[in-house]
Design a protein around this motif. Structure first.
Motif, mmCIF file in Angstrom:
data_model
loop_
_atom_site.group_PDB
_atom_site.id
_atom_site.type_symbol
_atom_site.label_atom_id
_atom_site.label_comp_id
_atom_site.label_asym_id
_atom_site.label_seq_id
_atom_site.Cartn_x
_atom_site.Cartn_y
_atom_site.Cartn_z
ATOM 1 N N VAL A 218 15.967 -64.862 30.932
ATOM 2 C CA VAL A 218 16.008 -63.510 31.396
ATOM 3 C C VAL A 218 14.935 -63.060 32.425
ATOM 4 C CG1 VAL A 218 17.449 -62.328 29.699
ATOM 5 C CG2 VAL A 218 14.608 -63.153 29.100
ATOM 6 N N HIS A 219 14.533 -64.191 33.323
ATOM 7 C CA HIS A 219 13.540 -63.931 34.226
ATOM 8 C C HIS A 219 13.888 -62.814 35.349
ATOM 9 C CE1 HIS A 219 10.953 -65.010 37.593
ATOM 10 N NE2 HIS A 219 10.206 -65.764 36.988
ATOM 11 N N ASN A 220 12.826 -62.122 35.815
ATOM 12 C CA ASN A 220 13.236 -61.065 36.636
ATOM 13 C C ASN A 220 13.754 -61.873 37.779
ATOM 14 O OD1 ASN A 220 10.677 -62.400 37.718
ATOM 15 N ND2 ASN A 220 9.705 -60.521 38.188
ATOM 16 N N PHE A 221 14.763 -61.341 38.624
ATOM 17 C CA PHE A 221 14.973 -59.827 38.633
ATOM 18 C C PHE A 221 16.366 -59.411 37.977
ATOM 19 C CE2 PHE A 221 12.442 -61.404 42.059
ATOM 20 C CZ PHE A 221 11.410 -60.436 42.010
ATOM 21 N N ASN A 222 16.281 -59.016 36.735
ATOM 22 C CA ASN A 222 17.495 -58.887 35.880
ATOM 23 C C ASN A 222 18.608 -57.900 36.617
ATOM 24 O OD1 ASN A 222 16.972 -60.534 33.701
ATOM 25 N ND2 ASN A 222 15.125 -59.420 33.354
ATOM 26 N N PHE A 223 18.238 -57.100 37.604
ATOM 27 C CA PHE A 223 19.274 -56.259 38.110
ATOM 28 C C PHE A 223 20.133 -57.081 38.939
ATOM 29 C CE2 PHE A 223 15.444 -56.295 40.603
ATOM 30 C CZ PHE A 223 15.938 -56.880 42.011
ATOM 31 N N ASP A 240 18.479 -56.470 46.819
ATOM 32 C CA ASP A 240 17.254 -57.461 46.925
ATOM 33 C C ASP A 240 16.512 -57.005 48.190
ATOM 34 O OD1 ASP A 240 17.825 -59.330 44.840
ATOM 35 O OD2 ASP A 240 19.780 -59.698 45.785
ATOM 36 N N TYR A 241 15.431 -57.468 48.182
ATOM 37 C CA TYR A 241 14.607 -57.097 49.333
ATOM 38 C C TYR A 241 14.939 -57.375 50.633
ATOM 39 C CZ TYR A 241 10.635 -57.875 52.737
ATOM 40 O OH TYR A 241 9.875 -57.722 53.817
ATOM 41 N N GLU A 242 15.669 -58.708 50.774
ATOM 42 C CA GLU A 242 16.275 -58.716 52.175
ATOM 43 C C GLU A 242 17.202 -57.845 52.752
ATOM 44 O OE1 GLU A 242 13.994 -62.029 51.075
ATOM 45 O OE2 GLU A 242 15.562 -61.279 50.197
ATOM 46 N N GLU A 243 18.110 -57.026 51.676
ATOM 47 C CA GLU A 243 19.033 -56.012 52.299
ATOM 48 C C GLU A 243 18.408 -54.875 52.665
ATOM 49 O OE1 GLU A 243 22.306 -55.582 49.140
ATOM 50 O OE2 GLU A 243 20.819 -56.852 47.937
ATOM 51 N N LEU A 244 17.240 -54.575 52.709
ATOM 52 C CA LEU A 244 16.497 -53.425 53.121
ATOM 53 C C LEU A 244 15.884 -53.685 54.400
ATOM 54 C CD1 LEU A 244 14.601 -52.683 49.654
ATOM 55 C CD2 LEU A 244 16.633 -51.834 50.467
ATOM 56 N N GLY A 245 15.911 -54.999 54.902
ATOM 57 C CA GLY A 245 15.385 -54.923 56.205
ATOM 58 C C GLY A 245 14.051 -54.938 56.396
ATOM 59 N N ASP A 246 13.613 -54.235 57.383
ATOM 60 C CA ASP A 246 12.124 -54.007 57.756
ATOM 61 C C ASP A 246 11.589 -52.394 57.031
ATOM 62 O OD1 ASP A 246 11.988 -56.397 59.052
ATOM 63 O OD2 ASP A 246 12.447 -55.350 60.884
ATOM 64 N N THR A 247 12.496 -51.957 56.342
ATOM 65 C CA THR A 247 12.078 -50.669 55.606
ATOM 66 C C THR A 247 10.770 -50.759 54.458
ATOM 67 O OG1 THR A 247 13.707 -50.735 53.848
ATOM 68 C CG2 THR A 247 14.358 -49.742 56.307
ATOM 69 N N ASN A 255 6.819 -54.877 43.592
ATOM 70 C CA ASN A 255 6.270 -53.993 42.406
ATOM 71 C C ASN A 255 7.014 -52.997 42.048
ATOM 72 O OD1 ASN A 255 3.693 -53.527 41.080
ATOM 73 N ND2 ASN A 255 3.427 -51.798 42.067
ATOM 74 N N GLN A 256 7.935 -52.449 42.753
ATOM 75 C CA GLN A 256 8.923 -51.290 42.565
ATOM 76 C C GLN A 256 10.069 -52.097 41.825
ATOM 77 O OE1 GLN A 256 10.136 -49.648 46.283
ATOM 78 N NE2 GLN A 256 8.387 -48.586 46.403
ATOM 79 N N SER A 257 10.316 -53.388 41.879
ATOM 80 C CA SER A 257 11.432 -54.316 41.267
ATOM 81 C C SER A 257 11.104 -54.779 39.921
ATOM 82 C CB SER A 257 11.772 -54.978 42.084
ATOM 83 O OG SER A 257 12.288 -54.630 43.620
ATOM 84 N N ILE A 258 9.889 -54.396 39.253
ATOM 85 C CA ILE A 258 9.545 -55.017 38.040
ATOM 86 C C ILE A 258 9.089 -53.891 37.327
ATOM 87 C CG2 ILE A 258 8.798 -57.326 38.731
ATOM 88 C CD1 ILE A 258 6.201 -56.559 38.852
ATOM 89 N N LEU A 259 9.051 -53.983 36.065
ATOM 90 C CA LEU A 259 8.578 -52.862 35.030
ATOM 91 C C LEU A 259 7.059 -53.026 35.067
ATOM 92 C CD1 LEU A 259 11.805 -53.231 33.895
ATOM 93 C CD2 LEU A 259 10.418 -52.478 31.933
ATOM 94 N N PRO A 260 6.353 -51.717 35.097
ATOM 95 C CA PRO A 260 7.054 -50.390 34.582
ATOM 96 C C PRO A 260 7.535 -49.568 35.682
ATOM 97 C CG PRO A 260 4.707 -50.131 34.790
ATOM 98 C CD PRO A 260 4.823 -51.577 35.256
ATOM 99 N N ASN A 261 7.931 -49.933 36.872
ATOM 100 C CA ASN A 261 8.202 -49.208 38.100
ATOM 101 C C ASN A 261 9.922 -49.172 38.188
ATOM 102 O OD1 ASN A 261 5.438 -48.483 38.771
ATOM 103 N ND2 ASN A 261 5.365 -50.281 39.750
ATOM 104 N N LEU A 262 10.334 -50.309 37.664
ATOM 105 C CA LEU A 262 11.906 -50.528 37.802
ATOM 106 C C LEU A 262 12.626 -49.426 37.183
ATOM 107 C CD1 LEU A 262 14.380 -51.950 39.215
ATOM 108 C CD2 LEU A 262 14.123 -53.566 37.279
#
Length: 475
Positions: A218-223, A240-247, A255-262
């Motif tokens: 159950v390694h991140n990224f579990n989403f 995933d990060y690459e889907e967001l392009g350069d935004t 950091n947003q994709s792991i707890l406690p922030n996710l």
């Protein structure tokens, strides 16, 4: 007279059959999860939100070890120790970036192969630094007849395993590598590993086999779950990060994709663990359908303690992956061998993943020469005859910190506070500070530092560490 002769003949056949049965080599399946913490199994009754019916059944059918340890709180060195049966420090593996398996080191797979077993490895690898070692650490170079692994790095994307898709979804994930050659096949990794494993079992049902299944759950990224499973759990899609392009910067996204922030982080984790558990059930059903479940040893464990970044909850143990507190190094360990090991048993003996190599090979009637290089202990006398094993201490070393456990006392020392603090900040965890001494019998959660009250115990355990350090450095 004729009747007596028949009875004697039947008894002779029965004795001969039993003798053959006792010498039959059992199949061995070693299942290694990624970042699955000690407390996150439903049958323990610690966290009610966890759903693990098949792990619960495995515990019901066999032995659950309550004092099981890995050799490191992170995957790469821990996995090196497990597959070689030797503490990874013997080859200078302390943290990420170590060299991996030393040339000429006997691995568990090589030993099983020499003992007449078919061998296979499916899943996450991550033994050492592939930039310096190339493909040397790959399973096909260390006794595995078959292997499908995710490149060599630590990260495995749950859904995408071809270069084009990975470029759009999740660097630095890797495509599959089959027996050392690139193998691009997409699919939900948890199910892929199960399907490949079941096919191997079916192909080798008439001869003994050693199979290692290294789930990336159950390694991140579990989403990263298939859409149908997200719907089953009423969970939103997370990009995933690459889907967001350069935004967004990658470090910010991480950091947003792991707890406690996710958002929904624990729920994604619970879902991933549920599907891992489901595939363990499917593998056991395959064994039963082939009629070989009674002659198969199944071991389940994890490469290190749970990660709170992934959604794991190690309580009542303190801290997480990366740490030498109990939450980083105490792991689940279940062992089932029907009609051989007593079922529904909790064993409190202090054991290590180093013990798996000598124990499993001894169970396979292997020559002791095949596992004499191991630093572990053959647990069979304990498991079969309830005989005490001779172990009073364990040592851990990650380069910037070390720890020793002797009996109920545990000494933990951070030697490079700057590095420990840097890791703690990035991974939202606590690696501790300075010298800490705990009595695990009365303080399992390691809250009461008794180093000042018992300087003589600090001195004794420090001496154990220094002697151990000399020993592993001589290799």
């Amino acid at each position: 007279m004729y009747r007596t002769t028949i009875i004697i003949s039947l008894l002779t056949c029965l004795i001969a059959f039993n003798a053959v049965s006792q010498n039959t080599k059992p199949n061995v399946i070693l299942i290694v999860a990624d970042d699955h913490g000690y407390a996150d199994m439903h049958h323990l009754g610690i966290h009610e939100d966890i759903k693990t019916p098949n792990l619960d059944q495995l515990a019901q059918d066999g032995i659950s070890f309550s004092n099981a340890y890995v050799t490191s709180p992170i995957c790469s060195p821990s996995r090196c120790g497990l597959i070689t049966g030797q503490h990874q420090a013997r080859n200078n593996n302390y943290f990420y970036g170590g060299p991996g398996i030393a040339e000429g080191t006997m691995t568990m797979a090589q030993a099983f192969k020499e003992n007449g077993y078919a061998t296979a490895y499916y899943g996450k690898l991550h033994y050492g630094n592939d930039k310096t070692q190339g493909s040397f650490n790959y399973p096909h170079n260390h006794g595995f007849d078959e292997s499908i692994v995710a490149g060599h790095g630590g990260r495995v994307h749950y859904l995408y395993h071809n270069d084009a898709a990975i470029d759009s979804h999740g660097k630095p994930a890797h495509a599959w590598s089959k027996n050392g050659e690139k193998y691009e096949e997409d699919g939900y990794s948890t199910e892929q590993l199960s399907h490949w494993s079941q096919a191997f079992i079916e192909r080798n049902q008439k001869k003994p086999f050693f199979l290692q299944i290294a789930f990336n759950a159950v390694h991140n990224f579990n989403f990263q779950l298939p859409d149908k499973y997200l719907k089953e759990w009423n969970l939103p899609y997370y990009p995933d990060y690459e889907e967001l392009g350069d935004t967004i910067k990658e470090s910010v996204w991480y950091n947003q994709s792991i707890l406690p922030n996710l958002p929904n982080g624990r729920a994604y984790y619970i879902a991933q663990l549920y599907y891992l558990d489901k595939e363990i059930g499917a593998i056991r059903e395959k064994l039963k359908s082939l009629g070989i479940d009674d002659n198969t040893i199944i071991v389940y464990t994890s490469d290190n303690g749970g990660s709170n970044c992934s959604g794991g909850n190690n309580k009542p143990l303190r801290s997480t992956k990366y740490s030498l507190y109990e939450g980083g190094i105490r792991v689940p360990m279940l062992m089932c061998w029907k009609n051989q090991l007593k079922s529904h048993t909790v064993n409190n003996t202090m054991v290590s993943t180093l013990d798996l190599m000598p124990t499993l090979l001894a169970a396979s009637h292997a020559s002791e020469e095949l596992y004499q290089s191991s630093d572990g202990i053959n647990l069979l006398p304990l498991l079969l005859d309830n005989k005490a094993i001779e172990r009073d201490e364990m040592v851990w070393d990650v380069g910037f910190a070390w720890a020793v456990r002797k009996g109920n006392w545990k000494l933990k020392v951070v030697t490079n506070q700057e590095k420990a603090d840097r890791i703690s900040k990035k991974q939202h965890t606590n690696l501790g500070k300075g010298i800490e001494l705990f009595n695990l019998e009365s303080d399992l959660s390691e809250q009461n530092n008794q180093a000042k009250a018992y300087p003589e115990i600090v001195e004794e355990l420090t001496a154990i560490y220094k002697d151990w350090k000399i020993l592993v450095s001589e290799e």
